[in-house]
Design a protein around this motif. Structure first.
Motif, PDB file in Angstrom:
ATOM      1  N   VAL A   1       1.011  -1.278  -0.089  1.00 54.06           N
ATOM      2  CA  VAL A   1       0.030   0.054  -0.116  1.00 54.06           C
ATOM      3  C   VAL A   1       0.887   1.133   0.062  1.00 54.06           C
ATOM      4  N   PRO A   2       1.328   1.659  -1.011  1.00 54.53           N
ATOM      5  CA  PRO A   2       2.380   2.617  -1.494  1.00 54.53           C
ATOM      6  C   PRO A   2       1.905   3.965  -0.440  1.00 54.53           C
ATOM      7  N   GLN A   3       2.801   4.201   0.670  1.00 56.88           N
ATOM      8  CA  GLN A   3       2.470   5.395   1.370  1.00 56.88           C
ATOM      9  C   GLN A   3       3.799   6.553   1.430  1.00 56.88           C
ATOM     10  N   ARG A   4       3.805   7.647   1.706  1.00 60.20           N
ATOM     11  CA  ARG A   4       4.932   8.367   1.988  1.00 60.20           C
ATOM     12  C   ARG A   4       5.953   7.775   2.662  1.00 60.20           C
ATOM     13  N   TRP A   5       7.205   8.255   2.781  1.00 63.10           N
ATOM     14  CA  TRP A   5       8.153   7.882   3.766  1.00 63.10           C
ATOM     15  C   TRP A   5       7.910   8.155   5.180  1.00 63.10           C
ATOM     16  N   PRO A   6       7.606   9.463   5.291  1.00 60.71           N
ATOM     17  CA  PRO A   6       7.347   9.785   6.778  1.00 60.71           C
ATOM     18  C   PRO A   6       6.251   9.134   7.739  1.00 60.71           C
TER      19      PRO A   6
END
Length: 81
Positions: free
Chosen positions: A44-49
């Motif tokens: 589930v691609p999420q932002r790094w933070p």
């Protein structure tokens, strides 16, 4: 079944297998952080933070529940944590 992403179940299975194989060498805390981070980034691609925050929070919360509260013996790994 046309719109399903068939690669995801295989990635999840491979990551679970890697988690099981790396649990004792790396230890519970480090292995859980890497496992959750991989799932949040690859499945589930999420932002790094978001990935870093969720992986750290999940790993430390589960560590506190199992190691501190329930007094279960979790693998320590090479770092001793």
């Amino acid at each position: 079944l046309q719109g399903l992403r068939w690669g995801n179940p295989f990635l999840i299975f491979a990551s679970l297998l890697a988690y099981a194989l790396l649990l004792f060498p790396l230890g519970f805390l480090l292995c859980t952080i890497l496992f959750i981070a991989f799932l949040l980034r690859a499945i589930v691609p999420q932002r790094w933070p978001v990935v870093v925050a969720c992986a750290l929070l999940t790993a430390f919360a589960s560590y506190m529940i199992f190691e501190v509260w329930l007094k279960a013996q979790l693998p320590k790994g090479f770092l001793g944590i």
